[in-house]
Design an enzyme around this catalytic site. Structure first.
Site, PDB file in Angstrom:
ATOM      1  N   ASN A  10       0.886  -1.214  -0.085  1.00  0.00           N
ATOM      2  CA  ASN A  10       0.134   0.187   0.198  1.00  0.00           C
ATOM      3  C   ASN A  10       0.868   1.223  -0.056  1.00  0.00           C
ATOM      4  OD1 ASN A  10      -1.763   1.924   0.356  1.00  0.00           O
ATOM      5  ND2 ASN A  10      -2.490   1.368   2.431  1.00  0.00           N
ATOM      6  N   LYS A  12      -0.024   4.460  -0.249  1.00  0.00           N
ATOM      7  CA  LYS A  12      -0.664   5.431   0.264  1.00  0.00           C
ATOM      8  C   LYS A  12      -0.650   6.655  -0.719  1.00  0.00           C
ATOM      9  CE  LYS A  12      -0.263   2.931   4.721  1.00  0.00           C
ATOM     10  NZ  LYS A  12       0.078   3.231   6.104  1.00  0.00           N
ATOM     11  N   HIS A  94      -9.527   0.707   4.497  1.00  0.00           N
ATOM     12  CA  HIS A  94      -8.115   0.719   5.337  1.00  0.00           C
ATOM     13  C   HIS A  94      -8.304   1.652   6.765  1.00  0.00           C
ATOM     14  CE1 HIS A  94      -4.268   1.904   6.221  1.00  0.00           C
ATOM     15  NE2 HIS A  94      -3.736   1.085   5.584  1.00  0.00           N
ATOM     16  N   GLU A 164      -5.452  -5.402  10.173  1.00  0.00           N
ATOM     17  CA  GLU A 164      -4.466  -4.545  10.445  1.00  0.00           C
ATOM     18  C   GLU A 164      -4.748  -4.007  11.863  1.00  0.00           C
ATOM     19  OE1 GLU A 164      -4.525  -0.996   7.375  1.00  0.00           O
ATOM     20  OE2 GLU A 164      -6.277  -1.230   8.064  1.00  0.00           O
TER      21      GLU A 164
END
Length: 247
Positions: A10, A12, A94, A164
């Site tokens: 990821n 971001k 997320h 996560e």
């Protein structure tokens, strides 16, 4: 049949044309374990750049998309648009989307259901904060977030779950391999009891809390950890070692 190990990177809100081209070169050179599925979550403006520069063996994901095909939703992108760009995956739910942008369990579930209906594959993220962990709510929070998705999704074949622990993202804190395995096993049991034994056996559950080249092998050896969703380390050459954690 064993579950295929799946490692997501990821990126971001990081990178520019030059650095993303460099990352694509690193991934193209590899070598990457052919038995591991690799997906990179690229910032929206660079999705086509990444797709054009990466081999077909590396999948490209958007980091978000909306719950309807089109309309008056300024700033949003739809699964149909991603498909049009030859992007096959999306990361949804997320912890940063939940915490910073206020996305609810229900909105995330709607997004997951629509993305799947439009033919995308989804990395659906769940996980608890430090406060929730310290209050003994880890499983309750993860089950609540997963149930919201399960209420809207009937076919799980194109879903990867990413667990996560929010307290271990970008903090340098990591859940121990034992702590991670414990939550993954509990999630798999939840799927057995609330969805089906078949889905439970087949669904891949990634671990996504400060994964590095240093800790990835020990995590990858755990029976219910089927891959990683990697943040900061996915921007560095060590991502190759993480992809190859099972070699």
């Amino acid at each position: 049949m064993g579950r295929k190990f799946c490692v997501g990177g990821n990126w971001k809100m990081n990178g520019d044309k030059a650095s993303i081209a460099d990352l694509c070169k690193v991934l193209t050179t590899g070598p990457l374990n052919a038995d591991t599925e690799v997906v990179v979550g690229c910032p929206a403006p660079y999705l086509t750049l990444a797709r054009s520069q990466l081999p077909d063996s590396v999948c490209v994901a958007a980091q978000n998309c909306y719950k309807v095909p089109k309309g008056a939703f300024t700033g949003e992108i739809s699964p149909a648009m991603l498909k049009d760009l030859n992007i096959g995956w999306v990361i949804l739910g997320h912890s940063e989307r939940r915490a910073i942008f206020g996305e609810s369990d229900e909105l995330i579930a709607d997004k997951v259901a629509h993305a799947l209906a439009e033919g995308l594959k989804v990395i659906a993220c769940i996980g608890e904060t430090l406060q929730e962990r310290e209050a003994g709510q880890t499983e309750a929070v993860c089950f609540r977030q997963t149930k919201a998705i399960a209420d809207k999704v009937k076919d799980w074949s194109n879903v990867v779950i990413a667990y996560e622990p929010v307290w271990a993202i970008g903090t340098g804190k990591t859940a121990s391999p034992e702590q991670a395995q414990e939550v993954h096993a509990a999630l798999r049991k939840w799927f057995t009891e609330n969805v089906s034994a078949d889905v439970s056996a087949a669904i891949r559950i990634q671990y996504g809390g400060s994964v590095t080249a240093a800790n990835c092998r020990e995590l990858a050896a755990k029976p219910d950890i089927d891959g990683f969703l990697v943040g900061g380390a996915s921007l560095k050459p060590e991502f190759i070692q993480i992809v190859n954690a099972r070699q």
